[in-house]
Every structure is written in C-alpha cells, then in structure tokens.
Design an enzyme around this catalytic site. Structure first.
Site, PDB file in Angstrom:
ATOM      1  N   ALA A 261       6.978  -3.663  -4.594  1.00 62.60           N
ATOM      2  CA  ALA A 261       5.880  -2.701  -4.600  1.00 62.60           C
ATOM      3  C   ALA A 261       6.135  -1.713  -5.728  1.00 62.60           C
ATOM      4  O   ALA A 261       7.243  -1.182  -5.854  1.00 62.60           O
ATOM      5  CB  ALA A 261       5.788  -1.975  -3.258  1.00 62.60           C
ATOM      6  N   CYS A 262       5.130  -1.474  -6.539  1.00 61.88           N
ATOM      7  CA  CYS A 262       5.277  -0.602  -7.705  1.00 61.88           C
ATOM      8  C   CYS A 262       5.706   0.807  -7.285  1.00 61.88           C
ATOM      9  O   CYS A 262       5.015   1.477  -6.512  1.00 61.88           O
ATOM     10  CB  CYS A 262       3.955  -0.550  -8.462  1.00 61.88           C
ATOM     11  SG  CYS A 262       4.015   0.518  -9.913  1.00 61.88           S
ATOM     12  N   GLU A 263       6.827   1.244  -7.814  1.00 62.80           N
ATOM     13  CA  GLU A 263       7.350   2.578  -7.498  1.00 62.80           C
ATOM     14  C   GLU A 263       6.354   3.668  -7.861  1.00 62.80           C
ATOM     15  O   GLU A 263       6.152   4.617  -7.102  1.00 62.80           O
ATOM     16  CB  GLU A 263       8.646   2.827  -8.270  1.00 62.80           C
ATOM     17  CG  GLU A 263       9.797   1.970  -7.863  1.00 62.80           C
ATOM     18  CD  GLU A 263      11.012   2.157  -8.773  1.00 62.80           C
ATOM     19  OE1 GLU A 263      10.873   2.727  -9.884  1.00 62.80           O
ATOM     20  OE2 GLU A 263      12.100   1.723  -8.374  1.00 62.80           O
TER      21      GLU A 263
END
Length: 118
Positions: free
Chosen positions: A76-78
C-alpha cells in the site's frame, strides 16, 4: 506471463477494486504469475479500513489468501496512506507500506501491468 497489478479503485466505489481481485485469481488459475500488487490512492484504503459492512466482499481477506498461496507481495502506497491520515493504521492481512519506487522495480520485472480504477 508475469503481471504487476496497480489498484487505484476505492473498495466502496465502483467495481474496479473487486475486478482486480477477480483478474488476479483468473490469471493465476491460467498459469500466469503476479509479481506484485500495489494499492495506490483510494485503493490503499481497502487494506487498512475496518472490516466491510454486511453484503460487501472482504477484499482484504481475498488478497491476503491469494498472496499467501502464490507468494507475491501486497504493498500500500505510504504517501497515499499518509494523505488520508492512515499512516500507522493497522493493516488487514499481510499488506505492508511501500513506495512507487518499489512498484517501478516490479513493473520492470513484469511482462504486463494491469491497472484497476473506478
């Protein structure tokens, strides 16, 4: 064929988020491989949000089982999580924070990239 999958669809929006999971299942059943699944934008919410309400599919559980059986990472994109105030939120399943750089590495090691959005 090796696929990288980009999910930008909200789990509570249109059909894109569920379509991504169906595609991955079908590709794997057909003998293809998934290199990585990267959840960006609203797609990242599906993996840290509370359990789905009655009648909604549990996409996080579906991805977790598929990734465990086939050995590919769920990222999941930080930045997407931080922009939504979800950085540090507990993940549902084996998802871990990741960067677009990690996704680009996976893209370079894949034959095709599939994006699912609403």
């Amino acid at each position: 064929m090796v696929f990288s999958i980009l999910v930008t669809a909200s789990p509570r929006g249109g059909p894109g988020a569920a379509a991504a999971l169906r595609f991955a299942r079908a590709a794997l059943a057909s003998g293809h491989q998934v290199r990585q699944v990267f959840f960006h934008g609203d797609g990242a919410v599906a993996l840290v949000a509370a359990a789905p309400t009655a009648g909604e599919p549990d996409l996080a559980a579906g991805w977790a089982g598929l990734a465990a059986r086939h050995g590919f990472p769920l990222l999941a994109c930080e930045t997407a999580l931080a922009r939504r105030g979800l950085d540090g939120a507990p993940a549902r399943g084996p998802v871990r924070p990741g960067t677009l750089g990690q996704f680009m590495v996976a893209v370079g090691e894949s034959g095709r990239v599939m994006q699912f959005r609403d």
